[in-house]
Write an enzyme that holds these catalytic residues in place. Sequence first.
Site, PDB file in Angstrom:
ATOM      1  N   ARG A  79     -10.804  13.328 -11.472  1.00  0.00           N
ATOM      2  CA  ARG A  79      -9.589  12.919 -10.720  1.00  0.00           C
ATOM      3  C   ARG A  79      -9.334  13.857  -9.546  1.00  0.00           C
ATOM      4  O   ARG A  79      -8.928  13.406  -8.471  1.00  0.00           O
ATOM      5  CB  ARG A  79      -8.386  12.872 -11.659  1.00  0.00           C
ATOM      6  CG  ARG A  79      -8.463  11.667 -12.592  1.00  0.00           C
ATOM      7  CD  ARG A  79      -7.220  11.518 -13.430  1.00  0.00           C
ATOM      8  NE  ARG A  79      -7.294  10.325 -14.262  1.00  0.00           N
ATOM      9  CZ  ARG A  79      -6.779  10.229 -15.491  1.00  0.00           C
ATOM     10  NH1 ARG A  79      -6.156  11.264 -16.026  1.00  0.00           N
ATOM     11  NH2 ARG A  79      -6.877   9.103 -16.173  1.00  0.00           N
ATOM     12  N   ARG A  85     -16.488   6.880  -3.491  1.00  0.00           N
ATOM     13  CA  ARG A  85     -15.224   6.878  -4.241  1.00  0.00           C
ATOM     14  C   ARG A  85     -15.242   5.796  -5.333  1.00  0.00           C
ATOM     15  O   ARG A  85     -14.903   6.049  -6.492  1.00  0.00           O
ATOM     16  CB  ARG A  85     -14.097   6.607  -3.251  1.00  0.00           C
ATOM     17  CG  ARG A  85     -12.697   6.889  -3.713  1.00  0.00           C
ATOM     18  CD  ARG A  85     -12.132   5.851  -4.628  1.00  0.00           C
ATOM     19  NE  ARG A  85     -10.832   6.303  -5.126  1.00  0.00           N
ATOM     20  CZ  ARG A  85     -10.259   5.859  -6.212  1.00  0.00           C
ATOM     21  NH1 ARG A  85     -10.851   4.964  -6.978  1.00  0.00           N
ATOM     22  NH2 ARG A  85      -9.086   6.295  -6.591  1.00  0.00           N
ATOM     23  N   LYS A 124     -14.556   8.560 -20.203  1.00  0.00           N
ATOM     24  CA  LYS A 124     -13.655   7.859 -21.131  1.00  0.00           C
ATOM     25  C   LYS A 124     -14.430   7.408 -22.369  1.00  0.00           C
ATOM     26  O   LYS A 124     -13.921   7.484 -23.494  1.00  0.00           O
ATOM     27  CB  LYS A 124     -12.997   6.667 -20.428  1.00  0.00           C
ATOM     28  CG  LYS A 124     -11.962   7.104 -19.400  1.00  0.00           C
ATOM     29  CD  LYS A 124     -11.294   5.933 -18.688  1.00  0.00           C
ATOM     30  CE  LYS A 124     -10.242   6.459 -17.705  1.00  0.00           C
ATOM     31  NZ  LYS A 124      -9.683   5.427 -16.852  1.00  0.00           N
ATOM     32  N   ASN A 179      -4.700   3.292 -16.226  1.00  0.00           N
ATOM     33  CA  ASN A 179      -3.639   4.278 -16.401  1.00  0.00           C
ATOM     34  C   ASN A 179      -2.652   4.068 -15.242  1.00  0.00           C
ATOM     35  O   ASN A 179      -2.860   4.556 -14.129  1.00  0.00           O
ATOM     36  CB  ASN A 179      -4.242   5.692 -16.390  1.00  0.00           C
ATOM     37  CG  ASN A 179      -3.214   6.748 -16.709  1.00  0.00           C
ATOM     38  OD1 ASN A 179      -2.055   6.614 -16.325  1.00  0.00           O
ATOM     39  ND2 ASN A 179      -3.627   7.786 -17.412  1.00  0.00           N
ATOM     40  N   GLU A 238      -2.302   5.547 -11.269  1.00  0.00           N
ATOM     41  CA  GLU A 238      -2.379   4.667 -10.089  1.00  0.00           C
ATOM     42  C   GLU A 238      -1.118   4.822  -9.217  1.00  0.00           C
ATOM     43  O   GLU A 238      -1.216   4.916  -7.988  1.00  0.00           O
ATOM     44  CB  GLU A 238      -2.529   3.200 -10.519  1.00  0.00           C
ATOM     45  CG  GLU A 238      -3.887   2.912 -11.132  1.00  0.00           C
ATOM     46  CD  GLU A 238      -4.121   1.430 -11.431  1.00  0.00           C
ATOM     47  OE1 GLU A 238      -3.517   0.575 -10.759  1.00  0.00           O
ATOM     48  OE2 GLU A 238      -4.923   1.143 -12.341  1.00  0.00           O
ATOM     49  N   THR A 248     -12.946  -0.096  -8.151  1.00  0.00           N
ATOM     50  CA  THR A 248     -13.320   1.032  -9.022  1.00  0.00           C
ATOM     51  C   THR A 248     -13.237   0.591 -10.490  1.00  0.00           C
ATOM     52  O   THR A 248     -14.115   0.906 -11.315  1.00  0.00           O
ATOM     53  CB  THR A 248     -12.383   2.238  -8.786  1.00  0.00           C
ATOM     54  OG1 THR A 248     -12.405   2.587  -7.402  1.00  0.00           O
ATOM     55  CG2 THR A 248     -12.800   3.447  -9.623  1.00  0.00           C
ATOM     56  N   GLU A 294     -16.046   0.382 -13.473  1.00  0.00           N
ATOM     57  CA  GLU A 294     -15.874   0.968 -14.816  1.00  0.00           C
ATOM     58  C   GLU A 294     -16.151  -0.066 -15.904  1.00  0.00           C
ATOM     59  O   GLU A 294     -16.878   0.212 -16.872  1.00  0.00           O
ATOM     60  CB  GLU A 294     -14.441   1.509 -14.979  1.00  0.00           C
ATOM     61  CG  GLU A 294     -14.156   2.738 -14.142  1.00  0.00           C
ATOM     62  CD  GLU A 294     -12.781   3.347 -14.435  1.00  0.00           C
ATOM     63  OE1 GLU A 294     -12.390   3.391 -15.611  1.00  0.00           O
ATOM     64  OE2 GLU A 294     -12.113   3.772 -13.479  1.00  0.00           O
TER      65      GLU A 294
HETATM   66  O1  LIG Z   1      -8.276   8.085 -13.175  1.00  0.00           O
HETATM   67  C1  LIG Z   1      -8.654   7.176 -13.912  1.00  0.00           C
HETATM   68  O2  LIG Z   1      -8.436   7.158 -15.130  1.00  0.00           O
HETATM   69  C2  LIG Z   1      -9.381   6.033 -13.356  1.00  0.00           C
HETATM   70  O3  LIG Z   1      -9.831   5.179 -14.107  1.00  0.00           O
HETATM   71  C3  LIG Z   1      -9.518   5.889 -11.884  1.00  0.00           C
HETATM   72  C4  LIG Z   1      -8.475   4.930 -11.320  1.00  0.00           C
HETATM   73  C5  LIG Z   1      -8.674   4.948  -9.778  1.00  0.00           C
HETATM   74  O4  LIG Z   1      -9.356   4.058  -9.265  1.00  0.00           O
HETATM   75  O5  LIG Z   1      -8.160   5.875  -9.157  1.00  0.00           O
HETATM   76  C6  LIG Z   1      -8.714   3.579 -11.869  1.00  0.00           C
HETATM   77  C7  LIG Z   1      -8.047   3.121 -12.955  1.00  0.00           C
HETATM   78  C8  LIG Z   1      -6.881   3.807 -13.545  1.00  0.00           C
HETATM   79  O6  LIG Z   1      -5.855   2.908 -13.776  1.00  0.00           O
HETATM   80  C9  LIG Z   1      -6.426   4.937 -12.726  1.00  0.00           C
HETATM   81  C10 LIG Z   1      -7.117   5.402 -11.650  1.00  0.00           C
END
Ligand SMILES: O=C(O)C(=O)C[C@]1(C(=O)O)C=C[C@@H](O)C=C1
Length: 259
Positions: A16, A158, A169, A195, A199, A243, A247
């Site tokens: 992050r 990114r 995760k 999360n 976001e 993104t 995932e």
């Molecule tokens: O930081 C995370 O946990 C991510 O999965 C990355 C990310 C992002 O694209 O910034 C994507 C999904 C989450 O809801 C939060 C942020």
Amino acid sequence: MDFTKPETVLNLQNIRDELIKMEDSIIFKFIERSHFSTCYGVYQIDNPHLTLGSDFHGSFLDWALMHLEITHSELRRFESPDQTPFFPDKLKRSILPSINYPKLLANYSNEVNYNDKIKRTYIDKMVPLISKIDKDDPNNYGSIASCDIECLQSLSRRIHFGKFVAEAKYQSNKPLYNTLIENKDVQGIMREITNSAVEAKILERLTTKAEVYGVDPTNSEGERRITPEYLVKIYKEFVIPITKEVEVEYLLRRLEDPN
Ligand SMILES: O=C(O)C(=O)C[C@]1(C(=O)O)C=C[C@@H](O)C=C1
């Protein structure tokens, strides 16, 4: 983050932090692009005013990006686990000796490649938001393609960092993800990786960054180079959702690699 040290790469907080740093490079590359017009001729497939070679089919941007990637592949760029090529079929062998990176991601991870979608979204949705003048500008094709390549490379890095997020995760809760993967529960995986607080924080930070970086502080009457609205829109509607697609696709295949 050091790609030779898996423990630094698969740590969610480190990932992050890296994503936060990437916000700045994306913003400054958008600012560079904002100085030019939309310039549809750079993206036109087989633009009749350009001679890109009889065996080449694509836009001037494709042509420039492909040639750059061929050269960068010889410089070892795509051996690095955080780099994803737009033209994987055209790459050459590196002239530099390989670096023996430890295994960080599942063995199919190179096949998770969203660059076509990223390029399409950039051209169709982002450029019209970033660029202030909507016209073609043949005198600046080279400069514009160079800016576009920088924007695309930053966005690609990114968005494909989603693979590291997904792996971190997965490692933190294998039994849960294994059940979701076995049940092909796409919505369950999407729910699990989301999360909303993270976001919201990203969008809040981008608003502040756009407000600060978007104006020349020495010129109070200066035009805004970027606005919080479009930056937030780009992240909210495109960057974060793609993104998350990365995932989910990565996780759905995770049992293909038992390690
Ligand atoms: O930081 C995370 O946990 C991510 O999965 C990355 C990310 C992002 O694209 O910034 C994507 C999904 C989450 O809801 C939060 C942020």
